[in-house]
Enzyme design. Structure first.
Site, PDB file in Angstrom:
ATOM      1  N   ASP A 103       0.831  -1.191   0.000  1.00 47.28           N
ATOM      2  CA  ASP A 103       0.000   0.000   0.000  1.00 47.28           C
ATOM      3  C   ASP A 103       0.873   1.252   0.000  1.00 47.28           C
ATOM      4  OD1 ASP A 103      -2.107  -1.762   0.232  1.00 47.28           O
ATOM      5  OD2 ASP A 103      -2.239  -1.547   2.407  1.00 47.28           O
ATOM      6  N   LYS A 104       0.288   2.346  -0.425  1.00 46.52           N
ATOM      7  CA  LYS A 104       1.031   3.602  -0.507  1.00 46.52           C
ATOM      8  C   LYS A 104       1.661   3.974   0.835  1.00 46.52           C
ATOM      9  CE  LYS A 104       0.401   8.520  -1.514  1.00 46.52           C
ATOM     10  NZ  LYS A 104      -0.596   9.594  -1.782  1.00 46.52           N
TER      11      LYS A 104
END
Length: 239
Positions: A103-104
């Protein structure tokens, strides 16, 4: 393969930069100077040298990246910096891609390669490849949560395979936990959603391992390196 493509993929720059290199007459093919970009060579048979140094051809390349937060696990994005933006020209010439996604706002180990078969094997749920994370959690994880992970947590859209939850530390004053989580899948936001299903929330998530590959502790956030021969062999020898 064209000589300019070979040299570009070996890290000598773009096609135009390679053509300029060829004009300097510093490139030899089988002991003879070669300046023609379109010269056809066999990477496995012909000997290519640049300034007297042999250039070895690699069909597949493998990179370990210590992904920082704020960078997306994609090959291109119109808004955010991607993991490919952190790599070198050779990686881009070889068209590497991230194996799975972080995920970012998740950081840690990310493997990038152009070996599609290996990527498929690592990501297939049938292969049961472990992914190891350390999470900082708001809330106190309990023995009941450990049992829930062992049984397999039911999410709204997915029944998770049995997983391992190990409580590394608990701070009752701050009402926070530090845990190690081992999963064999890689569904969207899976670790965060599994913790949330237990009534707690992940506030920081780091991936440390993927199969036999372990994050190099000497790599700073955003730094990368090519995998060592032993690491590549361990990945390729996965059942």
């Amino acid at each position: 393969m064209r000589l300019d493509k070979f040299l570009a993929e070996a890290g000598f720059g773009s096609r135009s930069q390679v053509k300029n290199l060829l004009k300097t007459k510093k490139v030899c093919v089988n002991g003879k100077n070669e300046s023609q970009a379109k010269k056809q060579i066999n990477p496995n048979l012909d000997r290519v040298e640049v300034e007297g140094q042999e250039v070895l051809y690699e069909e597949f390349v493998y990179y370990m990246l210590n992904k920082p937060k704020g960078v997306v696990s994609a090959t291109q994005d119109k808004v955010h910096q991607t993991v490919l933006d952190l790599l070198d020209a050779t990686a881009k010439q070889k068209a590497v891609f991230p194996v799975g996604r972080l995920d970012k706002d998740t950081h840690g180990l990310l493997l990038l390669t152009n070996n599609g078969d290996l990527a498929h094997r690592l990501l297939s749920p049938k292969k049961h490849v472990n992914k190891v994370y350390v999470a900082e959690v708001d809330g106190l994880m309990t023995s009941q949560d450990i049992e829930a992970f062992e049984k397999g947590i039911q999410l709204s859209d997915h029944q998770c395979q049995p997983a391992v939850l190990e409580i590394l530390a608990s701070d009752r004053d701050k009402f926070q936990s530090r845990v190690k989580i081992v999963i064999k899948e890689g569904k969207f936001h899976q670790v965060k959603r599994m913790v949330l299903a237990c009534g707690k929330e992940v506030r920081d998530l780091q991936r440390l391992e993927m199969g036999p590959l372990q994050l190099d502790s000497t790599l700073d956030l955003g730094a990368f390196r090519k995998l060592e021969k032993s690491e590549i062999e361990a990945l390729l020898n996965l059942p």
